[in-house]
Design a protein around this motif. Sequence first.
Motif, PDB file in Angstrom:
ATOM      1  N   UNK A 206      -8.938  -3.827  -3.134  1.00  0.00           N
ATOM      2  CA  UNK A 206      -9.395  -3.301  -1.610  1.00  0.00           C
ATOM      3  C   UNK A 206      -8.459  -4.326  -0.987  1.00  0.00           C
ATOM      4  N   UNK A 207      -8.183  -5.435  -1.256  1.00  0.00           N
ATOM      5  CA  UNK A 207      -7.309  -6.548  -0.159  1.00  0.00           C
ATOM      6  C   UNK A 207      -5.730  -5.690  -0.068  1.00  0.00           C
ATOM      7  N   UNK A 208      -5.391  -5.392  -1.322  1.00  0.00           N
ATOM      8  CA  UNK A 208      -4.022  -4.723  -1.300  1.00  0.00           C
ATOM      9  C   UNK A 208      -3.991  -3.264  -0.400  1.00  0.00           C
ATOM     10  N   UNK A 209      -5.087  -2.618  -0.626  1.00  0.00           N
ATOM     11  CA  UNK A 209      -4.974  -1.265  -0.013  1.00  0.00           C
ATOM     12  C   UNK A 209      -5.123  -1.410   1.593  1.00  0.00           C
ATOM     13  N   UNK A 210      -5.989  -2.490   1.942  1.00  0.00           N
ATOM     14  CA  UNK A 210      -6.091  -2.999   3.437  1.00  0.00           C
ATOM     15  C   UNK A 210      -4.513  -3.191   3.892  1.00  0.00           C
ATOM     16  N   UNK A 211      -4.087  -4.112   3.225  1.00  0.00           N
ATOM     17  CA  UNK A 211      -2.596  -4.546   3.590  1.00  0.00           C
ATOM     18  C   UNK A 211      -1.629  -3.463   3.835  1.00  0.00           C
ATOM     19  N   UNK A 212      -1.698  -2.500   2.733  1.00  0.00           N
ATOM     20  CA  UNK A 212      -1.071  -1.219   2.860  1.00  0.00           C
ATOM     21  C   UNK A 212      -1.246  -0.368   4.051  1.00  0.00           C
ATOM     22  N   UNK A 213      -2.587  -0.155   4.104  1.00  0.00           N
ATOM     23  CA  UNK A 213      -3.010   0.524   5.412  1.00  0.00           C
ATOM     24  C   UNK A 213      -2.464  -0.024   6.578  1.00  0.00           C
ATOM     25  N   UNK A 214      -2.486  -1.326   6.838  1.00  0.00           N
ATOM     26  CA  UNK A 214      -2.062  -1.971   8.095  1.00  0.00           C
ATOM     27  C   UNK A 214      -0.421  -1.876   8.148  1.00  0.00           C
ATOM     28  N   UNK A 215       0.244  -1.806   6.890  1.00  0.00           N
ATOM     29  CA  UNK A 215       1.727  -1.513   7.182  1.00  0.00           C
ATOM     30  C   UNK A 215       1.805  -0.056   7.313  1.00  0.00           C
ATOM     31  N   UNK A 216       1.167   0.816   7.054  1.00  0.00           N
ATOM     32  CA  UNK A 216       1.694   2.375   7.285  1.00  0.00           C
ATOM     33  C   UNK A 216       1.129   2.386   8.800  1.00  0.00           C
TER      34      UNK A 216
END
Length: 129
Positions: free
Chosen positions: A106-116
């Motif tokens: 979930x943490x990695x997904x949130x980081x990727x969403x922020x990056x996108x």
Amino acid sequence: MNLAVKNTPITTTPKLSYNVLIENQQDGTVKAILLGLPDCEGLGNTETEAIEKLSQSLQTRLETAKIVTLEIEVSKAENPWMKFAGMFKDDPQFYEMLAYIEADRRELDAQMEEYYQQLDALDAENETK
């Protein structure tokens, strides 16, 4: 792996079915190609003529060749992953580990969403310039 070639004498001539690709050529002719044997083809002015020439070509080829059935015995080896199946079923920390993996994901997904979102903002900024 064991291989066996069956050479059974055939008392009656079997009928074989083949799939044929029909292609209209740029010069107006028609090409019939035997799928699985691309070097076996017939060319004619009509579809029927192309198929007849293909049939003649195949018959000529089969006069000097033969079709055999190849049987392959599959090894009965156990799937190598089966030795790991259920190995953690009685481990008291297994579900704790799964929860850790899920939280990390979930943490990695949130980081990727922020990056996108940052990339989208940059794209929007570049489009307005």
